[in-house]
Motif scaffolding. Structure first.
Motif, mmCIF file in Angstrom:
data_model
loop_
_atom_site.group_PDB
_atom_site.id
_atom_site.type_symbol
_atom_site.label_atom_id
_atom_site.label_comp_id
_atom_site.label_asym_id
_atom_site.label_seq_id
_atom_site.Cartn_x
_atom_site.Cartn_y
_atom_site.Cartn_z
ATOM 1 N N TRP A 1 0.824 -1.204 0.000
ATOM 2 C CA TRP A 1 0.000 0.000 0.000
ATOM 3 C C TRP A 1 0.863 1.260 0.000
ATOM 4 N N ALA A 2 2.006 1.219 0.685
ATOM 5 C CA ALA A 2 2.831 2.416 0.833
ATOM 6 C C ALA A 2 3.618 2.762 -0.423
ATOM 7 N N ARG A 3 3.950 1.765 -1.239
ATOM 8 C CA ARG A 3 4.895 1.981 -2.335
ATOM 9 C C ARG A 3 4.487 3.098 -3.302
ATOM 10 N N PRO A 4 3.211 3.222 -3.728
ATOM 11 C CA PRO A 4 2.857 4.342 -4.617
ATOM 12 C C PRO A 4 3.074 5.705 -3.970
ATOM 13 N N HIS A 5 2.829 5.800 -2.668
ATOM 14 C CA HIS A 5 3.033 7.069 -1.965
ATOM 15 C C HIS A 5 4.531 7.383 -1.862
ATOM 16 N N LEU A 6 5.349 6.355 -1.651
ATOM 17 C CA LEU A 6 6.792 6.570 -1.608
ATOM 18 C C LEU A 6 7.307 6.996 -2.981
ATOM 19 N N SER A 7 6.784 6.393 -4.038
ATOM 20 C CA SER A 7 7.195 6.765 -5.399
ATOM 21 C C SER A 7 6.859 8.221 -5.689
ATOM 22 N N ALA A 8 5.676 8.667 -5.229
ATOM 23 C CA ALA A 8 5.291 10.066 -5.435
ATOM 24 C C ALA A 8 6.235 11.004 -4.688
ATOM 25 N N LEU A 9 6.675 10.596 -3.511
ATOM 26 C CA LEU A 9 7.633 11.406 -2.761
ATOM 27 C C LEU A 9 8.969 11.515 -3.501
ATOM 28 N N VAL A 10 9.432 10.399 -4.058
ATOM 29 C CA VAL A 10 10.683 10.427 -4.816
ATOM 30 C C VAL A 10 10.546 11.367 -6.016
ATOM 31 N N ASP A 11 9.405 11.333 -6.695
ATOM 32 C CA ASP A 11 9.183 12.220 -7.833
ATOM 33 C C ASP A 11 9.202 13.689 -7.403
ATOM 34 N N VAL B 1 10.505 15.045 -4.436
ATOM 35 C CA VAL B 1 11.686 15.515 -3.698
ATOM 36 C C VAL B 1 12.979 15.156 -4.414
ATOM 37 N N GLY B 2 12.989 14.005 -5.077
ATOM 38 C CA GLY B 2 14.194 13.561 -5.764
ATOM 39 C C GLY B 2 15.105 12.705 -4.929
ATOM 40 N N GLU B 3 14.692 12.403 -3.686
ATOM 41 C CA GLU B 3 15.529 11.601 -2.790
ATOM 42 C C GLU B 3 14.796 10.325 -2.396
ATOM 43 N N THR B 4 15.514 9.416 -1.741
ATOM 44 C CA THR B 4 14.981 8.111 -1.368
ATOM 45 C C THR B 4 13.881 8.246 -0.317
ATOM 46 N N ALA B 5 12.795 7.497 -0.514
ATOM 47 C CA ALA B 5 11.673 7.502 0.428
ATOM 48 C C ALA B 5 11.557 6.130 1.078
ATOM 49 N N ARG C 1 13.547 -1.724 18.313
ATOM 50 C CA ARG C 1 14.201 -1.243 17.103
ATOM 51 C C ARG C 1 13.138 -0.726 16.135
ATOM 52 N N VAL C 2 13.607 -0.183 15.029
ATOM 53 C CA VAL C 2 12.721 0.170 13.937
ATOM 54 C C VAL C 2 13.205 -0.607 12.715
ATOM 55 N N VAL C 3 12.256 -1.154 11.939
ATOM 56 C CA VAL C 3 12.610 -1.976 10.788
ATOM 57 C C VAL C 3 12.096 -1.304 9.522
ATOM 58 N N TYR C 4 12.940 -1.283 8.488
ATOM 59 C CA TYR C 4 12.536 -0.708 7.202
ATOM 60 C C TYR C 4 11.692 -1.740 6.454
ATOM 61 N N ALA C 5 10.447 -1.351 6.136
ATOM 62 C CA ALA C 5 9.505 -2.274 5.506
ATOM 63 C C ALA C 5 9.390 -2.064 4.006
ATOM 64 N N ALA C 6 9.716 -0.876 3.526
ATOM 65 C CA ALA C 6 9.635 -0.597 2.087
ATOM 66 C C ALA C 6 10.527 0.590 1.770
ATOM 67 N N GLN C 7 10.991 0.632 0.520
ATOM 68 C CA GLN C 7 11.828 1.753 0.085
ATOM 69 C C GLN C 7 11.691 1.936 -1.420
ATOM 70 N N VAL C 8 11.645 3.199 -1.842
ATOM 71 C CA VAL C 8 11.749 3.544 -3.261
ATOM 72 C C VAL C 8 12.990 4.425 -3.377
ATOM 73 N N PRO C 9 14.031 3.966 -4.084
ATOM 74 C CA PRO C 9 15.297 4.705 -4.110
ATOM 75 C C PRO C 9 15.244 5.931 -5.004
ATOM 76 N N SER C 10 16.110 6.876 -4.662
ATOM 77 C CA SER C 10 16.317 8.050 -5.516
ATOM 78 C C SER C 10 16.884 7.614 -6.863
ATOM 79 N N ARG C 11 16.683 8.458 -7.853
ATOM 80 C CA ARG C 11 17.233 8.156 -9.177
ATOM 81 C C ARG C 11 18.644 8.701 -9.340
ATOM 82 N N HIS C 12 19.148 9.408 -8.328
ATOM 83 C CA HIS C 12 20.530 9.887 -8.374
ATOM 84 C C HIS C 12 21.487 8.700 -8.237
ATOM 85 N N SER C 13 22.639 8.805 -8.860
ATOM 86 C CA SER C 13 23.629 7.732 -8.729
ATOM 87 C C SER C 13 24.168 7.660 -7.308
#
Length: 222
Positions: free
Chosen positions: A47-57, A59-63, A72-84
């Motif tokens: 469910w989160a992935r489309p919202h993370l993709s919109a954030l990357v579009d 802001v330009g950075e990883t969401a 602890r806190v665990v990373y459940a999803a990530q959409v990476p920045s398009r920067h190298s």
């Protein structure tokens, strides 16, 4: 409930692996719950992935999407920045709460005594020269985080990386979303705009999760 009914229900849970019985005859949670937790995490991530993709579009950075997991806190999803050159965290990685934006924004939702208990169990290791390692100093910062509704990781988990995080409102389990990138691109004067975008994404995700309780969950990708 009658004891006979409770015993019958518990024995069914034992048979199906959701509960197990110790030699002392006490009952504890069983291994099948691990699989249920994985399914819940995958569904939330889907469910989160489309919202993370919109954030990357925008802001330009990883969401990222992260969830509270014990101390602890665990990373459940990530959409990476398009920067190298970009922030990259493995999905499934568990990190400390005190030195991450997602961790601090989730800690800020706990009472002070609860925060101190978490810190006592997990410790406050120094990840960089900027990491806060004093509980009182962190609590003071968490009070500001709670008041402003977002948290910053300003090179505290990884040198040269800045992260902005907000909580996903009304979430169960507790979750947060963030945007992370190099300090040179994630300037402090950009934080207000990033916070506004994060809040909109978090609210949209929360609304979708609430509505999703009344409809089938999306199928996580294979």
């Amino acid at each position: 409930m009658p004891l006979s009914s409770i015993h019958r229900l518990v024995r069914t849970l034992v048979t199906r692996g959701y509960v197990r019985q110790l030699p002392s005859r006490r009952y504890v949670l069983g291994p099948r719950l691990i699989h249920l937790g994985e399914i819940a995490s995958q569904t939330l991530a889907t469910w989160a992935r489309p919202h993370l993709s919109a954030l990357v579009d925008a802001v330009g950075e990883t969401a990222n999407l992260a969830m509270l997991d014990g101390d602890r806190v665990v990373y459940a999803a990530q959409v990476p920045s398009r920067h190298s050159m970009r922030m990259f965290t493995e999905v499934g990685r568990r990190v400390h709460l005190h030195c991450t934006g997602v961790g601090k924004v989730l800690l800020a939702g706990l009472p002070d005594d609860g925060v101190r208990e978490v810190l006592a169990r997990a410790g406050m290791p120094s990840r960089t020269p900027r990491t806060l390692t004093d509980p009182d100093a962190l609590l003071s910062q968490l009070h500001r985080v709670a008041a402003q509704g977002y948290a910053l990781d300003d090179g505290e988990e990884e040198e040269g990386v800045r992260c902005v995080a907000v909580p996903v409102p009304g979430g169960a389990p507790a979750a947060a979303i963030s945007v992370s990138g190099p300090e040179g691109r994630m300037a402090m004067d950009a934080v207000p705009r990033v916070v506004s975008l994060l809040r909109s994404a978090a609210a949209a995700l929360a609304a979708e999760l609430t509505a999703g309780r009344d409809r089938p969950a999306p199928v996580p990708p294979a």
